[in-house]
Design a protein around this motif. Structure first.
Motif, mmCIF file in Angstrom:
data_model
loop_
_atom_site.group_PDB
_atom_site.id
_atom_site.type_symbol
_atom_site.label_atom_id
_atom_site.label_comp_id
_atom_site.label_asym_id
_atom_site.label_seq_id
_atom_site.Cartn_x
_atom_site.Cartn_y
_atom_site.Cartn_z
ATOM 1 N N GLY A 1 0.668 -1.390 -0.326
ATOM 2 C CA GLY A 1 0.242 0.480 0.069
ATOM 3 C C GLY A 1 0.868 1.102 0.036
ATOM 4 O O GLY A 1 0.198 2.609 -0.484
ATOM 5 N N GLN B 1 2.836 0.465 -4.001
ATOM 6 C CA GLN B 1 2.417 0.392 -5.445
ATOM 7 C C GLN B 1 2.507 0.440 -6.698
ATOM 8 O O GLN B 1 2.421 -0.081 -7.729
ATOM 9 C CB GLN B 1 0.754 2.290 -5.588
ATOM 10 N N SER C 1 3.483 -2.316 -7.493
ATOM 11 C CA SER C 1 2.185 -3.820 -7.871
ATOM 12 C C SER C 1 2.584 -3.611 -9.110
ATOM 13 O O SER C 1 2.212 -4.252 -9.668
ATOM 14 C CB SER C 1 1.490 -4.017 -6.998
ATOM 15 N N LEU D 1 -1.043 -9.102 -2.784
ATOM 16 C CA LEU D 1 -0.553 -7.488 -2.309
ATOM 17 C C LEU D 1 -0.912 -7.679 -0.691
ATOM 18 O O LEU D 1 -2.469 -7.715 -0.129
ATOM 19 C CB LEU D 1 -1.381 -6.653 -3.107
ATOM 20 N N TYR D 2 -0.184 -7.636 0.167
ATOM 21 C CA TYR D 2 -0.289 -7.627 2.023
ATOM 22 C C TYR D 2 0.562 -6.299 2.180
ATOM 23 O O TYR D 2 1.142 -5.967 1.990
ATOM 24 C CB TYR D 2 0.599 -8.688 2.676
ATOM 25 N N ALA E 1 -4.057 -3.080 1.271
ATOM 26 C CA ALA E 1 -3.748 -3.444 0.301
ATOM 27 C C ALA E 1 -4.648 -4.268 -0.780
ATOM 28 O O ALA E 1 -4.878 -3.570 -1.725
ATOM 29 C CB ALA E 1 -2.971 -4.900 0.947
ATOM 30 N N PRO E 2 -5.956 -4.150 0.042
ATOM 31 C CA PRO E 2 -7.050 -4.912 -1.141
ATOM 32 C C PRO E 2 -7.710 -4.272 -2.282
ATOM 33 O O PRO E 2 -7.853 -3.953 -3.023
ATOM 34 C CB PRO E 2 -8.373 -5.544 0.188
ATOM 35 N N ALA F 1 -4.820 -3.848 -4.641
ATOM 36 C CA ALA F 1 -5.362 -4.821 -5.340
ATOM 37 C C ALA F 1 -6.056 -5.052 -6.110
ATOM 38 O O ALA F 1 -6.604 -5.556 -7.610
ATOM 39 C CB ALA F 1 -5.449 -6.726 -4.606
ATOM 40 N N ASN G 1 -4.813 -10.765 -5.712
ATOM 41 C CA ASN G 1 -5.325 -10.887 -4.923
ATOM 42 C C ASN G 1 -4.321 -9.880 -3.509
ATOM 43 O O ASN G 1 -3.656 -9.455 -3.419
ATOM 44 C CB ASN G 1 -5.356 -11.980 -4.098
ATOM 45 N N GLY G 2 -5.761 -8.887 -2.829
ATOM 46 C CA GLY G 2 -4.910 -7.940 -2.048
ATOM 47 C C GLY G 2 -5.769 -8.939 -0.633
ATOM 48 O O GLY G 2 -6.431 -9.707 0.106
ATOM 49 N N TYR G 3 -4.832 -9.138 0.361
ATOM 50 C CA TYR G 3 -4.408 -8.891 1.901
ATOM 51 C C TYR G 3 -4.613 -8.078 2.933
ATOM 52 O O TYR G 3 -3.685 -8.103 2.698
ATOM 53 C CB TYR G 3 -3.960 -10.176 2.206
#
Ligand SMILES: NC(=O)C1=CN([C@@H]2O[C@H](COP(=O)(O)OP(=O)(O)OC[C@H]3O[C@@H](n4cnc5c(N)ncnc54)[C@H](O)[C@@H]3O)[C@@H](O)[C@H]2O)C=CC1
Ligand SMILES: O=C([O-])CC(=O)C(=O)O
Length: 337
Positions: A34, A39, A42, A56-57, A62-63, A66, A79-81
């Motif tokens: 994030g 960013q 990613s 992505l964490y 992060a979500p 993502a 995928n975001g976590y």
């Protein structure tokens, strides 16, 4: 957006960021996705043809990153976590890139970040040891000279340390040295790749300009100014950003470039050679057991650590100045764990 080519290594940069051959499945995680680096990094990794899945964490945001990056029309899934989903984020991951942690403000050294970033990096490394013990770990968080030994000791404590799989990302020093030398010699950066050895902070950054095309033509005060600009390029950005952080965009570029080099090596490509800060025998007899130099990357990560090669008297002096500082930074990291 990015074409394929037979680029050999970061040490021999081309104008193209990515290169690939027939891809295996590579799941890559970004911890700190994030942030200012996370960013754009990613976004760039989403465009790497060797990345098939991006995880992505971050402790915040992060979500959202993502969801945004996931709309880019390349094949990889994203995928975001959220903060409490680190173990899920690391599931099945082959490569973990870590840009988590605070950046500098004007007047700070990278070592001033130690108190905050050391525990962040240690805790993330412990999570990788548990959930993805065979992953390759790329450390961006500063101070790199100390955070890499912190990760090594954390993995060692968990009995999963393999020195072939741990890298301090020093690619931004290579990118800067290459760009700045090209500027001074009026050449194309792709024609003036520079090897940078040592570590990643001020005097520990040692550019070997004499081994680069056109490097020997820069002498005297011009050489001193060029070396200083490479060693303190980070300060230039910190000052210009005036309290809003440090290099993020050029670092994202450098991080994506190094990740691509590693993935090409893991994918079986031969001759991928680039400087990176790894556990190294080169100066271990002087108590410096992590050192950046040209490293050949292969299917298991570090395949061969190349010697430094011939140095000029000036470069030898720079190296001698780097060693004690590097030793101090490494010991500080080791003692933390
Ligand atoms: N190796 C290199 O050449 C370079 C390293 N850096 C370093 O990279 C780091 C990040 O810089 P920026 O992205 O500009 O900072 P930033 O503050 O914009 O982003 C850092 C991110 O890390 C996240 N974070 C904090 N603790 C976390 C944790 N426990 N788990 C996951 N995420 C966490 C934050 O929420 C934030 O989103 C800094 O330490 C900086 O000094 C910066 C430039 C070059
Ligand atoms: O200067 C900083 O703090 C960030 C960094 O490592 C760089 O830009 O090389």
């Amino acid at each position: 957006m990015f074409a394929r080519s037979a680029v050999r290594a970061v040490a021999q940069p081309s104008s193209r960021l990515f290169s690939s051959s027939a891809a295996r499945n590579f799941k890559v995680a970004v911890l700190g996705a994030g942030g200012g680096i996370g960013q754009p990094l990613s976004l760039l990794l989403k465009q790497d043809p060797l990345v098939t899945s991006l995880s992505l964490y971050d402790i915040r945001g992060a979500p959202g990153v993502a969801a945004d990056v996931g709309h880019v029309d390349t094949a990889s899934e994203v995928n975001g976590y959220a903060a409490d989903q680190l173990d899920q984020a690391l599931e099945g991951v082959k490569v973990v890139v870590i840009p988590a942690g605070v950046p500098r403000k004007p007047g700070m050294t990278r070592d001033d970040l130690f108190n905050t970033n050391a525990s962040i990096v240690r805790d993330l490394a412990a999570a990788v040891a548990k959930s993805a013990p065979e992953a390759h770990i790329l450390v961006i968080s500063n101070p790199v000279n100390s955070t890499v030994p912190i990760v090594a000791n954390t993995l060692e404590k968990a009995d999963v340390f393999d020195p072939r799989r741990l890298f301090g990302v020093t690619t931004l020093d290579v990118v800067r040295a290459t760009r700045f030398l090209a500027g001074v010699t009026d050449a194309k950066p792709s024609d003036t790749p520079v090897t940078v050895v040592g570590g990643h902070s001020g005097p520990t950054i040692v550019p070997i300009l004499s081994q680069a095309n056109g490097g020997k033509s820069v002498t005297g005060e011009k050489l001193d100014a060029l070396v200083h600009r490479i060693q303190f390029g980070g300060d230039e950005v910190v000052k210009a950003k005036d309290g809003a952080g440090s290099a993020t965009l050029s670092m994202a570029y450098a991080g994506a470039k190094f990740t691509n080099s590693l993935l090409r090596g893991l994918n079986g490509e031969k001759g991928v050679i680039t400087p990176t800060f790894v556990k190294s025998p080169l100066y271990a007899d002087q108590g410096v057991d992590f050192f950046a130099s040209n490293v050949e990357l292969g299917v298991d990560g570090v395949e061969k650590i190349h010697p430094i090669g011939e140095l000029t008297a000036e470069e030898q002096k720079l190296l001698e100045a780097a060693i004690p500082e590097l030793k101090k930074n490494i010991e500080k990291g080791k003692n933390f764990v």
